[in-house]
Scaffold this motif. Structure first.
Motif, PDB file in Angstrom:
ATOM      1  N   ASP A  95       9.471   2.069   8.731  1.00 25.76           N
ATOM      2  CA  ASP A  95       8.268   1.388   9.237  1.00 25.76           C
ATOM      3  C   ASP A  95       7.462   0.745   8.108  1.00 25.76           C
ATOM      4  O   ASP A  95       6.947  -0.350   8.248  1.00 25.76           O
ATOM      5  CB  ASP A  95       7.359   2.382   9.981  1.00 25.76           C
ATOM      6  CG  ASP A  95       7.995   2.853  11.286  1.00 25.76           C
ATOM      7  OD1 ASP A  95       8.930   2.176  11.757  1.00 25.76           O
ATOM      8  OD2 ASP A  95       7.566   3.896  11.813  1.00 25.76           O
ATOM      9  N   LYS A  96       7.358   1.455   7.005  1.00 29.66           N
ATOM     10  CA  LYS A  96       6.490   0.963   5.932  1.00 29.66           C
ATOM     11  C   LYS A  96       7.160  -0.081   5.042  1.00 29.66           C
ATOM     12  O   LYS A  96       6.534  -1.073   4.677  1.00 29.66           O
ATOM     13  CB  LYS A  96       5.990   2.129   5.077  1.00 29.66           C
ATOM     14  CG  LYS A  96       4.957   2.972   5.830  1.00 29.66           C
ATOM     15  CD  LYS A  96       4.510   4.186   5.037  1.00 29.66           C
ATOM     16  CE  LYS A  96       3.438   4.952   5.809  1.00 29.66           C
ATOM     17  NZ  LYS A  96       3.513   6.401   5.582  1.00 29.66           N
ATOM     18  N   VAL A  97       8.416   0.154   4.658  1.00 24.41           N
ATOM     19  CA  VAL A  97       9.043  -0.774   3.704  1.00 24.41           C
ATOM     20  C   VAL A  97      10.449  -1.228   4.112  1.00 24.41           C
ATOM     21  O   VAL A  97      11.131  -1.894   3.332  1.00 24.41           O
ATOM     22  CB  VAL A  97       9.084  -0.179   2.270  1.00 24.41           C
ATOM     23  CG1 VAL A  97       7.689   0.132   1.759  1.00 24.41           C
ATOM     24  CG2 VAL A  97       9.943   1.087   2.211  1.00 24.41           C
ATOM     25  N   ILE A 126       7.755   8.576   0.419  1.00 25.06           N
ATOM     26  CA  ILE A 126       8.117   8.336   1.818  1.00 25.06           C
ATOM     27  C   ILE A 126       9.647   8.309   2.002  1.00 25.06           C
ATOM     28  O   ILE A 126      10.392   7.981   1.084  1.00 25.06           O
ATOM     29  CB  ILE A 126       7.518   7.003   2.344  1.00 25.06           C
ATOM     30  CG1 ILE A 126       7.928   5.826   1.450  1.00 25.06           C
ATOM     31  CG2 ILE A 126       6.002   7.099   2.422  1.00 25.06           C
ATOM     32  CD1 ILE A 126       7.536   4.464   2.020  1.00 25.06           C
ATOM     33  N   ASP A 138       9.622   6.874   8.837  1.00 19.08           N
ATOM     34  CA  ASP A 138       8.328   6.556   8.229  1.00 19.08           C
ATOM     35  C   ASP A 138       8.483   5.459   7.173  1.00 19.08           C
ATOM     36  O   ASP A 138       7.718   4.488   7.137  1.00 19.08           O
ATOM     37  CB  ASP A 138       7.790   7.861   7.604  1.00 19.08           C
ATOM     38  CG  ASP A 138       6.463   7.668   6.894  1.00 19.08           C
ATOM     39  OD1 ASP A 138       5.631   6.902   7.425  1.00 19.08           O
ATOM     40  OD2 ASP A 138       6.266   8.293   5.827  1.00 19.08           O
ATOM     41  N   ALA A 139       9.516   5.598   6.340  1.00 23.36           N
ATOM     42  CA  ALA A 139       9.740   4.609   5.285  1.00 23.36           C
ATOM     43  C   ALA A 139      10.318   3.307   5.846  1.00 23.36           C
ATOM     44  O   ALA A 139      10.041   2.224   5.322  1.00 23.36           O
ATOM     45  CB  ALA A 139      10.660   5.184   4.203  1.00 23.36           C
ATOM     46  N   ASP A 166       9.656  12.640   8.793  1.00 27.46           N
ATOM     47  CA  ASP A 166       9.306  12.276  10.175  1.00 27.46           C
ATOM     48  C   ASP A 166       8.973  13.479  11.052  1.00 27.46           C
ATOM     49  O   ASP A 166       9.225  14.626  10.686  1.00 27.46           O
ATOM     50  CB  ASP A 166      10.506  11.558  10.806  1.00 27.46           C
ATOM     51  CG  ASP A 166      10.928  10.333  10.020  1.00 27.46           C
ATOM     52  OD1 ASP A 166      10.036   9.649   9.481  1.00 27.46           O
ATOM     53  OD2 ASP A 166      12.145  10.069   9.943  1.00 27.46           O
TER      54      ASP A 166
END
Ligand code: IPM
Ligand code: MN
Length: 363
Positions: free
Chosen positions: A58-60, A51, A55-56, A20
């Motif tokens: 948000d994504k998964v 990731i 960040d991760a 991040d």
């Protein structure tokens, strides 16, 4: 000028976890340095990105996804940048937090030893909050236990009552002390065990175990210090210390203090080692306010690359990186927070490029 003594063709697989905030920018410079060193010394290095952190989430929805763990397990080393996002800082109700990703990484990779070398850089002494004659020449290593203590002990939290448990077992204490002694033997042979044995049962076990182990290391001068006293000693007489070994929470606090007294928080790398793939990362955090602005100092990340090479016995590679970093400081190629008055503006990228250029040109 540095002269390499040998060219070894080493194959290394590096997992890259930018994370991040300023993580991705500084990490990019670290990767560029790895590439420059690889071609300079004839190593074959491959990278696999993964990731983590906010960040991760948000994504998964998970700050340390299984796939990232597998990428780390497959790699020989992890180059990690930073985790943390202000969206979570003032929200104690958040169910998942970026920092949990860091703790999961430490636990799952068995990274029980966090090595944080505290060095003063002559070119930055004036940045230290301490007087020059107190801090100049300070050079010690904090070895922080990283997978035990309050961070991982049993917890309880309701609206009226909450606790964290500071548990340590004898094998956990022995293995981290062993790391401490190994460093002490290679350095000035002085090990300071920091605890709070006047109050805490866990600290008394640390002290008992350390007193027993000290007998096996007659060449090392082992001493004991309460953590409150150690924090004071660190600002009064930082040169007293050679190797400090301490539990997770004390190590967290003392290493922030230590990194700040050298005036070089943006320059301090660290290595976390243990049962599986070792992780190399800067000591500083994700500095979200600076994200994307090309102002963050990439040197701690770049020096963590030096630690990575040195971990594999590639000391010439590490040395060349250290020389490049020192040369950049001497040449006033510095990011704004450490630039001298009137010095030119260099961003994260420009400092990284200067260092890569230095490595490419080294003969
Ligand atoms: C550190 C950090 C972490 C810690 C946080 C981000 C979980 O402060 O690496 O020192 O407390 O260990
Ligand atoms: Mn910390």
């Amino acid at each position: 000028m540095h002269k390499p003594t040998r060219f070894k063709n080493m194959k290394l697989k590096i997992a890259v976890l930018p994370g991040d905030g300023i993580g991705p920018e500084i990490c990019q410079q670290g990767v560029n340095v790895v590439k420059a060193i690889a071609s300079r010394f004839g190593h074959e290095i491959s990278f696999e990105y993964a990731i983590c952190g906010a960040d991760a989430i948000d994504k998964v929805g998970n700050p340390f996804p299984e796939e990232t763990f597998q990428t780390c397990m497959r790699a020989d080393a992890v180059l990690f940048a930073a985790i943390g996002d202000p969206r979570y800082d003032n929200d104690p109700t958040a169910k998942v937090r970026p920092e949990q990703g860091l703790l999961a990484m430490r636990k799952q990779l068995g990274l029980f030893a966090n090595i944080r070398p505290i060095e003063t850089f002559p070119a930055l002494i004036h940045k230290s909050p301490l007087k020059d004659d107190i801090v100049r020449g300070a050079d010690f290593i904090c070895i922080r236990e990283l997978t035990g203590g309050m961070y991982f002990g049993e917890k309880h939290e309701d609206n009226e009552r909450a606790y964290d448990t500071n548990v340590y077992t004898r094998p956990e204490i022995e293995r981290i002390l062993k790391v401490g002694y190994d460093y002490a033997l290679r350095r000035r042979r002085h090990l300071t065990v920091v605890d709070k044995a006047n109050i805490l049962a866990s600290s008394r076990l640390w002290r008992k175990v350390a007193q027993q182990m000290a007998k096996d290391y007659p060449d090392v001068n082992t001493d004991f210090m309460y953590v409150d006293n150690a924090s004071m000693r660190m600002i009064q007489e930082p040169r007293f210390f050679d190797v400090i070994v301490t539990e997770n929470t004390f190590g967290d606090i003392l290493t922030d203090e230590a990194s700040c007294i050298t005036g070089s928080m943006g320059l301090l790398p660290s290595a976390s080692t243990g049962e599986h793939t070792p992780v190399f990362e800067p000591i500083h955090g994700s500095w979200p306010q600076a994200k994307g602005q090309n102002i963050a100092n990439p040197l701690a990340q770049i020096l963590s690359v030096a630690m990575l090479f040195e971990y594999f016995g590639l000391n010439d590679e590490g040395l060349l990186i250290r020389q490049a970093v020192n040369a950049s400081l001497e040449a006033n190629v510095r990011t704004p927070e450490i630039q001298v008055p009137g010095g030119a503006h260099y961003g994260t990228r420009e400092v990284g490029e200067w260092i890569v250029d230095y490595i490419n040109k080294a003969v």
